[in-house]
Design a protein around this motif. Structure first.
Motif, PDB file in Angstrom:
ATOM      1  N   UNK A 145       0.819  -1.221   0.000  1.00 37.75           N
ATOM      2  CA  UNK A 145       0.000   0.000   0.000  1.00 37.75           C
ATOM      3  C   UNK A 145       0.854   1.273   0.000  1.00 37.75           C
ATOM      4  N   UNK A 146       2.072   1.182   0.557  1.00 38.51           N
ATOM      5  CA  UNK A 146       2.959   2.343   0.596  1.00 38.51           C
ATOM      6  C   UNK A 146       3.864   2.428  -0.639  1.00 38.51           C
ATOM      7  N   UNK A 147       3.841   1.398  -1.466  1.00 41.04           N
ATOM      8  CA  UNK A 147       4.599   1.303  -2.712  1.00 41.04           C
ATOM      9  C   UNK A 147       6.110   1.175  -2.528  1.00 41.04           C
ATOM     10  N   UNK A 148       6.548   0.664  -1.371  1.00 39.74           N
ATOM     11  CA  UNK A 148       7.997   0.474  -1.189  1.00 39.74           C
ATOM     12  C   UNK A 148       8.369  -0.956  -0.799  1.00 39.74           C
ATOM     13  N   UNK A 149       7.470  -1.703  -0.205  1.00 43.35           N
ATOM     14  CA  UNK A 149       7.657  -3.102   0.197  1.00 43.35           C
ATOM     15  C   UNK A 149       8.926  -3.313   1.040  1.00 43.35           C
ATOM     16  N   UNK A 150       9.263  -2.322   1.848  1.00 41.23           N
ATOM     17  CA  UNK A 150      10.469  -2.401   2.684  1.00 41.23           C
ATOM     18  C   UNK A 150      10.415  -3.526   3.704  1.00 41.23           C
ATOM     19  N   UNK A 151       9.227  -3.928   4.103  1.00 40.81           N
ATOM     20  CA  UNK A 151       9.115  -5.010   5.086  1.00 40.81           C
ATOM     21  C   UNK A 151       9.740  -6.295   4.564  1.00 40.81           C
ATOM     22  N   UNK A 152       9.747  -6.480   3.253  1.00 46.06           N
ATOM     23  CA  UNK A 152      10.377  -7.654   2.651  1.00 46.06           C
ATOM     24  C   UNK A 152      11.763  -7.329   2.093  1.00 46.06           C
ATOM     25  N   UNK A 153      11.913  -6.178   1.485  1.00 48.04           N
ATOM     26  CA  UNK A 153      13.195  -5.820   0.872  1.00 48.04           C
ATOM     27  C   UNK A 153      14.329  -5.720   1.886  1.00 48.04           C
ATOM     28  N   UNK A 154      14.004  -5.383   3.135  1.00 47.00           N
ATOM     29  CA  UNK A 154      15.054  -5.234   4.155  1.00 47.00           C
ATOM     30  C   UNK A 154      15.480  -6.564   4.776  1.00 47.00           C
ATOM     31  N   UNK A 155      14.796  -7.643   4.469  1.00 47.48           N
ATOM     32  CA  UNK A 155      15.206  -8.977   4.939  1.00 47.48           C
ATOM     33  C   UNK A 155      16.212  -9.519   3.936  1.00 47.48           C
ATOM     34  N   UNK A 156      17.432  -9.728   4.405  1.00 42.09           N
ATOM     35  CA  UNK A 156      18.508 -10.161   3.511  1.00 42.09           C
ATOM     36  C   UNK A 156      18.698 -11.675   3.566  1.00 42.09           C
ATOM     37  N   UNK A 157      19.144 -12.219   2.460  1.00 41.46           N
ATOM     38  CA  UNK A 157      19.381 -13.657   2.367  1.00 41.46           C
ATOM     39  C   UNK A 157      20.367 -14.123   3.435  1.00 41.46           C
ATOM     40  N   UNK A 158      21.389 -13.328   3.724  1.00 43.02           N
ATOM     41  CA  UNK A 158      22.381 -13.702   4.728  1.00 43.02           C
ATOM     42  C   UNK A 158      21.746 -13.834   6.112  1.00 43.02           C
ATOM     43  N   UNK A 159      20.781 -13.000   6.407  1.00 40.42           N
ATOM     44  CA  UNK A 159      20.067 -13.059   7.688  1.00 40.42           C
ATOM     45  C   UNK A 159      19.262 -14.353   7.798  1.00 40.42           C
ATOM     46  N   UNK A 160      18.615 -14.743   6.709  1.00 43.60           N
ATOM     47  CA  UNK A 160      17.841 -15.978   6.688  1.00 43.60           C
ATOM     48  C   UNK A 160      18.780 -17.173   6.820  1.00 43.60           C
ATOM     49  N   UNK A 161      19.880 -17.148   6.094  1.00 43.40           N
ATOM     50  CA  UNK A 161      20.862 -18.237   6.142  1.00 43.40           C
ATOM     51  C   UNK A 161      21.420 -18.399   7.564  1.00 43.40           C
ATOM     52  N   UNK A 162      21.739 -17.295   8.210  1.00 41.03           N
ATOM     53  CA  UNK A 162      22.255 -17.347   9.587  1.00 41.03           C
ATOM     54  C   UNK A 162      21.216 -17.948  10.531  1.00 41.03           C
ATOM     55  N   UNK A 163      19.960 -17.587  10.358  1.00 41.73           N
ATOM     56  CA  UNK A 163      18.885 -18.132  11.208  1.00 41.73           C
ATOM     57  C   UNK A 163      18.759 -19.646  11.009  1.00 41.73           C
ATOM     58  N   UNK A 164      18.890 -20.093   9.767  1.00 42.64           N
ATOM     59  CA  UNK A 164      18.824 -21.523   9.487  1.00 42.64           C
ATOM     60  C   UNK A 164      19.975 -22.247  10.171  1.00 42.64           C
TER      61      UNK A 164
END
Length: 85
Positions: free
Chosen positions: A59-78
Motif C-alpha cells: 500500500x505504501x509502494x515500497x515493500x520495505x518489510x520484505x526488501x530489508x530482509x537479507x538472504x544472509x540473515x535468513x541463512x544465519x537463522x537456518x
C-alpha cells in the motif's frame, strides 16, 4: 523456511523446525510459529502490519518489510536453528 502461511503451521505440526519470514503481517496478530524450534524473521517498519493476510502489493509502494530482509540473515537463522553456529 516459509512465509506466514498454512504451510508454516503444517510443518510445525509435524515437529519440523521453522524459519518464518513475516513481511506485511506480524507476530502480534497471533499467527506465528510456536517458539522453541522456530524463528520469525521480520523488520520493525512503522507501516507494519498493513494486513492480517498478506498482500501481493505494498500500500505504501515500497515493500520495505520484505526488501530489508537479507538472504544472509535468513541463512544465519537456518544455521542457528540447526545448531551449526
Amino acid at each position: 523456511m516459509s512465509n506466514d502461511s498454512g504451510m508454516m503451521h503444517l510443518a510445525q505440526s509435524q515437529g519440523s523446525p521453522v524459519i518464518a519470514i513475516f513481511g506485511p503481517t506480524s507476530k502480534e496478530l497471533g499467527f506465528y510459529p510456536i517458539p522453541g524450534k522456530s524463528k520469525v524473521i521480520e523488520k520493525d517498519i512503522s507501516c507494519r502490519p498493513c494486513t492480517t493476510k498478506g498482500l501481493d502489493y505494498c500500500p505504501q509502494k515500497h515493500f520495505n518489510c520484505m526488501k530489508q530482509i537479507e538472504a544472509a540473515e535468513v541463512y544465519q537463522a537456518i544455521r542457528q536453528l540447526l545448531g551449526q553456529e
